[in-house]
Motif scaffolding. Sequence first.
Motif, PDB file in Angstrom:
ATOM      1  N   UNK A  53      -2.892  -8.693 -15.398  1.00 12.98           N
ATOM      2  CA  UNK A  53      -3.653  -7.690 -16.164  1.00 12.98           C
ATOM      3  C   UNK A  53      -3.841  -6.409 -15.343  1.00 12.98           C
ATOM      4  N   UNK A  54      -4.132  -6.581 -14.069  1.00 14.78           N
ATOM      5  CA  UNK A  54      -4.257  -5.428 -13.168  1.00 14.78           C
ATOM      6  C   UNK A  54      -3.187  -5.598 -12.096  1.00 14.78           C
ATOM      7  N   UNK A  55      -2.354  -4.563 -11.927  1.00 12.27           N
ATOM      8  CA  UNK A  55      -1.211  -4.692 -11.012  1.00 12.27           C
ATOM      9  C   UNK A  55      -1.643  -4.608  -9.550  1.00 12.27           C
ATOM     10  N   UNK A  56      -0.723  -4.970  -8.678  1.00 11.59           N
ATOM     11  CA  UNK A  56      -0.991  -4.858  -7.236  1.00 11.59           C
ATOM     12  C   UNK A  56      -1.277  -3.399  -6.869  1.00 11.59           C
ATOM     13  N   UNK A  57      -0.588  -2.476  -7.563  1.00 11.64           N
ATOM     14  CA  UNK A  57      -0.793  -1.038  -7.278  1.00 11.64           C
ATOM     15  C   UNK A  57      -2.223  -0.644  -7.660  1.00 11.64           C
ATOM     16  N   UNK A  58      -2.698  -1.152  -8.821  1.00 13.42           N
ATOM     17  CA  UNK A  58      -4.082  -0.830  -9.236  1.00 13.42           C
ATOM     18  C   UNK A  58      -5.086  -1.450  -8.269  1.00 13.42           C
TER      19      UNK A  58
ATOM     20  N   UNK B  13      -8.437   1.053  -1.730  1.00 13.79           N
ATOM     21  CA  UNK B  13      -8.497   2.287  -0.926  1.00 13.79           C
ATOM     22  C   UNK B  13      -9.803   3.040  -1.166  1.00 13.79           C
ATOM     23  N   UNK B  14     -10.470   2.714  -2.275  1.00 10.58           N
ATOM     24  CA  UNK B  14     -11.766   3.356  -2.558  1.00 10.58           C
ATOM     25  C   UNK B  14     -12.916   2.706  -1.799  1.00 10.58           C
ATOM     26  N   UNK B  15     -12.657   1.565  -1.175  1.00  7.81           N
ATOM     27  CA  UNK B  15     -13.727   0.880  -0.423  1.00  7.81           C
ATOM     28  C   UNK B  15     -13.716   1.485   0.986  1.00  7.81           C
ATOM     29  N   UNK B  16     -14.258   2.674   1.087  1.00  5.46           N
ATOM     30  CA  UNK B  16     -13.948   3.516   2.249  1.00  5.46           C
ATOM     31  C   UNK B  16     -14.570   3.061   3.569  1.00  5.46           C
ATOM     32  N   UNK B  17     -15.842   2.661   3.553  1.00 11.36           N
ATOM     33  CA  UNK B  17     -16.479   2.350   4.860  1.00 11.36           C
ATOM     34  C   UNK B  17     -15.778   1.204   5.585  1.00 11.36           C
ATOM     35  N   UNK B  18     -15.524   0.064   4.925  1.00  8.41           N
ATOM     36  CA  UNK B  18     -14.804  -1.010   5.622  1.00  8.41           C
ATOM     37  C   UNK B  18     -13.438  -0.560   6.149  1.00  8.41           C
ATOM     38  N   UNK B  19     -12.763   0.314   5.393  1.00 10.73           N
ATOM     39  CA  UNK B  19     -11.451   0.780   5.866  1.00 10.73           C
ATOM     40  C   UNK B  19     -11.603   1.663   7.096  1.00 10.73           C
TER      41      UNK B  19
ATOM     42  N   UNK C   8      -2.954   2.064   4.878  1.00 10.96           N
ATOM     43  CA  UNK C   8      -2.626   2.944   3.748  1.00 10.96           C
ATOM     44  C   UNK C   8      -2.496   2.106   2.467  1.00 10.96           C
ATOM     45  N   UNK C   9      -2.354   2.804   1.343  1.00 15.35           N
ATOM     46  CA  UNK C   9      -2.229   2.046   0.099  1.00 15.35           C
ATOM     47  C   UNK C   9      -0.899   1.274   0.072  1.00 15.35           C
TER      48      UNK C   9
ATOM     49  N   UNK D  24      -1.062  -7.499  -0.102  1.00 19.07           N
ATOM     50  CA  UNK D  24      -1.281  -8.288  -1.330  1.00 19.07           C
ATOM     51  C   UNK D  24      -0.034  -9.119  -1.660  1.00 19.07           C
ATOM     52  N   UNK D  25       1.154  -8.500  -1.489  1.00 19.46           N
ATOM     53  CA  UNK D  25       2.406  -9.230  -1.793  1.00 19.46           C
ATOM     54  C   UNK D  25       2.549 -10.438  -0.872  1.00 19.46           C
ATOM     55  N   UNK D  26       2.257 -10.219   0.424  1.00 15.16           N
ATOM     56  CA  UNK D  26       2.365 -11.349   1.377  1.00 15.16           C
ATOM     57  C   UNK D  26       1.405 -12.465   0.981  1.00 15.16           C
TER      58      UNK D  26
END
Length: 381
Positions: free
Chosen positions: A344-349, A355-361, A369-370, A377-379
């Motif tokens: 329903x939601x792709x790996x890209x989404x 990438x929006x979860x900024x503080x942990x990143x 990077x995205x 996610x693929x692994x």
Amino acid sequence: MFAFRIVPEIIFGCGVADRIGTEVKKIGAKKVLIVSDAGIGNAGLISKVEKFLHQEGISNETFTDVPPEPWVDVADEAGSLARECDLVLGLGGGSVMDIAKAAAVLAKNEGKASDYQGMNKVHAPGLPKIMMPTTAGTGSEVTFTSVLSNRPVGKGGINSPYLFPEMALLDPLLTLSMPPAITAATGMDALTHAIEAYTSQQANPMTDIFALKAIELISKNLPIAFNDGGNLTARENMLMGSLLGGIAIANAGVGATHALAYPLGGFYRVPHGISNALLLPYIMEFNYKSAEKKFAQIGKVMGGNSDNLSQENAALMAITAVRKLLHNVQIPAKIKKIGVEIKKYSLEEMAAAAMGVSRPLENNPRKLTSEDAIKIYKQAY
Ligand code: NAD
């Protein structure tokens, strides 16, 4: 330079739940909102706590409609009830404690929980709050965060010093009723906290002490608690490990495992501990070269023998140890194996959301990077 924040009072030990009435009385509260959930009720823990409150002449309201990974509007409902009380008691896992913490501030701040998602948006202190964790666990009893799911998808935290509980009351006896699968998922969450805080760019000498001890306690005791839920020493060590991990993340933050886990929870409702557990070894593989010495130390406290190993091979021991632990507590190594189909939601989404979860990143030892997120996610899929 660093700052270190911690809740003002932590009471830990077998049987300390019996003190809840007297502790509430000391604070001067007369009517308590107990926030909990059906699982805790079925385990007989709510009636136990109610009894100790009533013995001290304290009345209560009880709110138990808290689902795992709770929706933001659940906090609004609990907040309305909290307005009629003078203290909020969170009795449960992270889902319950996060709703309790949000309800306590909503009782004294206008508007809805969603208005406060983000950093430092809460205007005023809320009601006093006591947290009694029943999982080991999220460490939410000692953090300033309430993680809430948004509709239709996504997750966002309310982060404010006003969310720090006034007291954390940790009784290992309350964790005895956790079934093995919940023991495993919540225990791996605690381990992820400790590893991510230890390797965070915000780590400092104090958080390192808490995080490393947490890693040691959790890795040694999780398989025992999983296989023999009645083993009180293992339960005690697990609760101590999750407490120490919670203190570590409240000061050093979490890393990329959490950033990539949020979309799994928010889009596919995968329990938080499982999302973290599935991604942790892959993120460690991505990160270890950026913090080799610390990863080698993790491998060592997880029981590896680094004699005669290069630093890189010693660091790799940490990843092997995490994989072994996952295997021992029967958590699969791949997302597909838990029955989730990324459709329903792709790996890209998902990567875009991560990438929006900024503080942990920002805390993560290696910039991600995205494209990296999609690859990971693929692994893991
Ligand atoms: P949970 O609170 O969702 O509980 C999972 C299940 O375990 C529930 O069905 C519950 O009834 C059951 N359960 C809990 N304790 C039990 C016991 N003693 N006996 C029998 N059943 C029991 O699980 P969790 O992993 O503790 O919390 C996850 C939530 O915490 C997520 O929403 C996550 O985002 C959040 N979280 C918050 C923080 C923070 O700092 N605020 C940190 C990490 C995670």
